[in-house]
Design a protein around this motif. Sequence first.
Motif, PDB file in Angstrom:
ATOM      1  N   ILE A   2       0.902  -1.320  -0.110  1.00 18.96           N
ATOM      2  CA  ILE A   2       0.098   0.050  -0.130  1.00 18.96           C
ATOM      3  C   ILE A   2       0.896   1.282  -0.003  1.00 18.96           C
ATOM      4  O   ILE A   2       0.480   2.320  -0.705  1.00 18.96           O
ATOM      5  CB  ILE A   2      -0.864  -0.137   1.046  1.00 18.96           C
ATOM      6  CG1 ILE A   2      -1.995  -1.046   0.998  1.00 18.96           C
ATOM      7  CG2 ILE A   2      -1.632   1.157   1.268  1.00 18.96           C
ATOM      8  CD1 ILE A   2      -2.959  -1.397   2.102  1.00 18.96           C
ATOM      9  N   ARG A   3       1.990   1.209   0.732  1.00 15.38           N
ATOM     10  CA  ARG A   3       3.099   2.311   0.556  1.00 15.38           C
ATOM     11  C   ARG A   3       3.514   2.696  -0.694  1.00 15.38           C
ATOM     12  O   ARG A   3       3.748   3.776  -1.083  1.00 15.38           O
ATOM     13  CB  ARG A   3       4.035   2.312   1.566  1.00 15.38           C
ATOM     14  CG  ARG A   3       3.649   2.352   3.345  1.00 15.38           C
ATOM     15  CD  ARG A   3       4.585   2.537   4.197  1.00 15.38           C
ATOM     16  NE  ARG A   3       5.743   1.325   4.262  1.00 15.38           N
ATOM     17  CZ  ARG A   3       5.708   0.164   4.826  1.00 15.38           C
ATOM     18  NH1 ARG A   3       4.394   0.274   5.939  1.00 15.38           N
ATOM     19  NH2 ARG A   3       6.287  -0.798   4.848  1.00 15.38           N
ATOM     20  N   ARG A   4       3.964   1.520  -1.237  1.00 15.70           N
ATOM     21  CA  ARG A   4       4.526   1.518  -2.661  1.00 15.70           C
ATOM     22  C   ARG A   4       3.427   2.090  -3.586  1.00 15.70           C
ATOM     23  O   ARG A   4       3.912   2.926  -4.422  1.00 15.70           O
ATOM     24  CB  ARG A   4       4.865   0.160  -3.155  1.00 15.70           C
ATOM     25  CG  ARG A   4       6.122  -0.183  -2.299  1.00 15.70           C
ATOM     26  CD  ARG A   4       6.664  -1.575  -2.944  1.00 15.70           C
ATOM     27  NE  ARG A   4       7.933  -1.843  -2.068  1.00 15.70           N
ATOM     28  CZ  ARG A   4       8.437  -3.384  -2.302  1.00 15.70           C
ATOM     29  NH1 ARG A   4       8.067  -4.012  -3.115  1.00 15.70           N
ATOM     30  NH2 ARG A   4       9.668  -3.555  -1.587  1.00 15.70           N
ATOM     31  N   LEU A   5       2.162   1.737  -3.386  1.00 10.06           N
ATOM     32  CA  LEU A   5       1.088   2.066  -4.491  1.00 10.06           C
ATOM     33  C   LEU A   5       1.131   3.734  -4.181  1.00 10.06           C
ATOM     34  O   LEU A   5       0.731   4.297  -5.168  1.00 10.06           O
ATOM     35  CB  LEU A   5      -0.108   1.358  -4.260  1.00 10.06           C
ATOM     36  CG  LEU A   5       0.016  -0.137  -4.804  1.00 10.06           C
ATOM     37  CD1 LEU A   5      -1.379  -0.868  -4.186  1.00 10.06           C
ATOM     38  CD2 LEU A   5       0.114  -0.189  -6.063  1.00 10.06           C
ATOM     39  N   LEU A  34       2.649   6.039  -6.293  1.00  9.58           N
ATOM     40  CA  LEU A  34       2.549   6.114  -7.857  1.00  9.58           C
ATOM     41  C   LEU A  34       1.260   7.017  -7.849  1.00  9.58           C
ATOM     42  O   LEU A  34       0.825   7.412  -9.066  1.00  9.58           O
ATOM     43  CB  LEU A  34       2.153   4.714  -8.178  1.00  9.58           C
ATOM     44  CG  LEU A  34       3.182   3.788  -8.054  1.00  9.58           C
ATOM     45  CD1 LEU A  34       2.771   2.127  -8.686  1.00  9.58           C
ATOM     46  CD2 LEU A  34       4.459   4.115  -8.900  1.00  9.58           C
ATOM     47  N   GLY A  35       0.673   7.350  -7.025  1.00 12.82           N
ATOM     48  CA  GLY A  35      -0.493   8.404  -6.944  1.00 12.82           C
ATOM     49  C   GLY A  35      -1.855   8.174  -6.174  1.00 12.82           C
ATOM     50  O   GLY A  35      -1.473   7.258  -5.288  1.00 12.82           O
ATOM     51  N   ALA A  36      -2.844   8.803  -6.320  1.00 14.18           N
ATOM     52  CA  ALA A  36      -3.747   8.941  -5.429  1.00 14.18           C
ATOM     53  C   ALA A  36      -4.498   7.283  -5.485  1.00 14.18           C
ATOM     54  O   ALA A  36      -4.551   6.876  -6.552  1.00 14.18           O
ATOM     55  CB  ALA A  36      -4.885   9.940  -5.813  1.00 14.18           C
ATOM     56  N   LEU A  94      -7.997  -4.319   3.138  1.00 13.26           N
ATOM     57  CA  LEU A  94      -7.012  -3.364   3.228  1.00 13.26           C
ATOM     58  C   LEU A  94      -6.828  -2.409   2.099  1.00 13.26           C
ATOM     59  O   LEU A  94      -6.538  -1.345   2.136  1.00 13.26           O
ATOM     60  CB  LEU A  94      -5.697  -3.982   3.540  1.00 13.26           C
ATOM     61  CG  LEU A  94      -5.549  -4.737   5.190  1.00 13.26           C
ATOM     62  CD1 LEU A  94      -4.207  -5.269   5.332  1.00 13.26           C
ATOM     63  CD2 LEU A  94      -6.024  -3.339   6.218  1.00 13.26           C
ATOM     64  N   LEU A  95      -6.912  -3.361   0.801  1.00 12.04           N
ATOM     65  CA  LEU A  95      -6.965  -2.185  -0.273  1.00 12.04           C
ATOM     66  C   LEU A  95      -8.201  -1.276  -0.240  1.00 12.04           C
ATOM     67  O   LEU A  95      -8.068  -0.130  -0.917  1.00 12.04           O
ATOM     68  CB  LEU A  95      -6.680  -3.163  -1.583  1.00 12.04           C
ATOM     69  CG  LEU A  95      -5.406  -3.767  -1.690  1.00 12.04           C
ATOM     70  CD1 LEU A  95      -5.626  -4.824  -2.844  1.00 12.04           C
ATOM     71  CD2 LEU A  95      -4.321  -3.032  -2.091  1.00 12.04           C
ATOM     72  N   LEU A  96      -9.200  -1.835  -0.113  1.00 11.82           N
ATOM     73  CA  LEU A  96     -10.387  -1.009   0.047  1.00 11.82           C
ATOM     74  C   LEU A  96     -10.450   0.073   0.936  1.00 11.82           C
ATOM     75  O   LEU A  96     -10.784   1.172   0.701  1.00 11.82           O
ATOM     76  CB  LEU A  96     -11.843  -1.909   0.061  1.00 11.82           C
ATOM     77  CG  LEU A  96     -12.359  -2.796  -0.898  1.00 11.82           C
ATOM     78  CD1 LEU A  96     -13.338  -3.842  -0.659  1.00 11.82           C
ATOM     79  CD2 LEU A  96     -12.983  -1.945  -2.193  1.00 11.82           C
ATOM     80  N   GLU A  97     -10.073  -0.376   2.242  1.00  6.33           N
ATOM     81  CA  GLU A  97      -9.873   0.623   3.242  1.00  6.33           C
ATOM     82  C   GLU A  97      -8.931   1.927   2.775  1.00  6.33           C
ATOM     83  O   GLU A  97      -8.763   2.858   3.228  1.00  6.33           O
ATOM     84  CB  GLU A  97      -9.390   0.119   4.609  1.00  6.33           C
ATOM     85  CG  GLU A  97     -10.430  -0.959   5.041  1.00  6.33           C
ATOM     86  CD  GLU A  97     -10.128  -1.560   6.282  1.00  6.33           C
ATOM     87  OE1 GLU A  97      -8.694  -1.288   6.950  1.00  6.33           O
ATOM     88  OE2 GLU A  97     -10.688  -2.425   6.600  1.00  6.33           O
ATOM     89  N   GLY A 111      -8.721   3.008  -0.154  1.00 10.96           N
ATOM     90  CA  GLY A 111      -9.305   3.802  -1.011  1.00 10.96           C
ATOM     91  C   GLY A 111      -9.046   3.226  -2.685  1.00 10.96           C
ATOM     92  O   GLY A 111      -9.615   3.959  -3.472  1.00 10.96           O
ATOM     93  N   HIS A 112      -8.394   2.114  -2.737  1.00 12.91           N
ATOM     94  CA  HIS A 112      -8.501   1.542  -4.300  1.00 12.91           C
ATOM     95  C   HIS A 112      -9.616   1.121  -4.627  1.00 12.91           C
ATOM     96  O   HIS A 112     -10.231   0.269  -3.917  1.00 12.91           O
ATOM     97  CB  HIS A 112      -7.151   0.556  -4.225  1.00 12.91           C
ATOM     98  CG  HIS A 112      -5.878   1.248  -3.961  1.00 12.91           C
ATOM     99  ND1 HIS A 112      -5.321   1.916  -4.987  1.00 12.91           N
ATOM    100  CD2 HIS A 112      -5.132   1.201  -2.693  1.00 12.91           C
ATOM    101  CE1 HIS A 112      -3.972   2.336  -4.275  1.00 12.91           C
ATOM    102  NE2 HIS A 112      -4.044   1.923  -2.987  1.00 12.91           N
ATOM    103  N   PRO A 113      -9.881   1.095  -5.779  1.00  9.95           N
ATOM    104  CA  PRO A 113     -11.159   0.372  -6.367  1.00  9.95           C
ATOM    105  C   PRO A 113     -10.352  -1.125  -6.802  1.00  9.95           C
ATOM    106  O   PRO A 113      -9.492  -1.126  -7.405  1.00  9.95           O
ATOM    107  CB  PRO A 113     -11.022   1.269  -7.870  1.00  9.95           C
ATOM    108  CG  PRO A 113     -10.476   2.518  -7.824  1.00  9.95           C
ATOM    109  CD  PRO A 113      -9.227   2.311  -6.674  1.00  9.95           C
ATOM    110  N   VAL A 114     -11.167  -1.885  -6.053  1.00 10.99           N
ATOM    111  CA  VAL A 114     -10.782  -3.232  -6.142  1.00 10.99           C
ATOM    112  C   VAL A 114     -11.658  -4.003  -7.186  1.00 10.99           C
ATOM    113  O   VAL A 114     -12.772  -3.815  -7.013  1.00 10.99           O
ATOM    114  CB  VAL A 114     -10.771  -4.061  -4.746  1.00 10.99           C
ATOM    115  CG1 VAL A 114     -10.107  -5.585  -5.064  1.00 10.99           C
ATOM    116  CG2 VAL A 114      -9.691  -3.296  -3.917  1.00 10.99           C
ATOM    117  N   VAL A 115     -11.034  -4.629  -8.129  1.00 14.46           N
ATOM    118  CA  VAL A 115     -11.937  -5.327  -9.271  1.00 14.46           C
ATOM    119  C   VAL A 115     -11.470  -6.779  -9.236  1.00 14.46           C
ATOM    120  O   VAL A 115     -10.417  -7.072  -9.719  1.00 14.46           O
ATOM    121  CB  VAL A 115     -11.265  -4.687 -10.735  1.00 14.46           C
ATOM    122  CG1 VAL A 115     -12.242  -5.360 -11.467  1.00 14.46           C
ATOM    123  CG2 VAL A 115     -11.614  -3.169 -10.591  1.00 14.46           C
TER     124      VAL A 115
END
Length: 204
Positions: free
Chosen positions: A24-27, A30-32, A50-53, A55-59
Amino acid sequence: MNPDGTIASRSMIAHSADGIATLIRRLAKLGAAEGIPIAIERPNGRLVDLLLEAGHPVVPVSPNAIKTWREGEVLSGAKSDPGDAEVIAEYLRLRRHRLTVAAPYSDPTVAVRTVSRTRTDLVEQRVAATNQLSALLDAHWPGAKAIFADVESPISLAFLTRYPTAAVAAHLGEKRLAAFLAKQGYSGRRDPAVLLARLRQAPP
């Protein structure tokens, strides 16, 4: 993977709490988060949470769809984690308009899941502490483990607090044990003489 198909970043992470935090820190560099969708072959789990928390759109993507896509894209049919990651990223880049983004959790749902995870963590800690206590008693005072059915029960812990070593309990008799049990509100329905016999008959 950038929108033009070039690789923006490539790395391996451990499948652990620290590894996911590193991801998550590495992502974030790269941007918002809302601008970096994540395709993944499973629709739930701690990683997805954790990805959803964050703020990433998870597909979520179908493993069968990825298998078919891989067979069409990778002529050798070779399978590897880095290769699969690139295939999944490419699949998301080209077919995102046809895929469904996992809905973020509502605040009440997040709260319930947090409580549930906390309870699970506490149960695991309790089991670990109980195992450690049992091992210590096996090595140093088996009698204190044998006297009551469960070493983690309130009455057993109260006994260990009052009689922390075999030496302290050396002169414990039926009357004194009966008084202790009465004070603790013991409801195990075992006669003090039986409990004392368990204590005395255990290995020294």
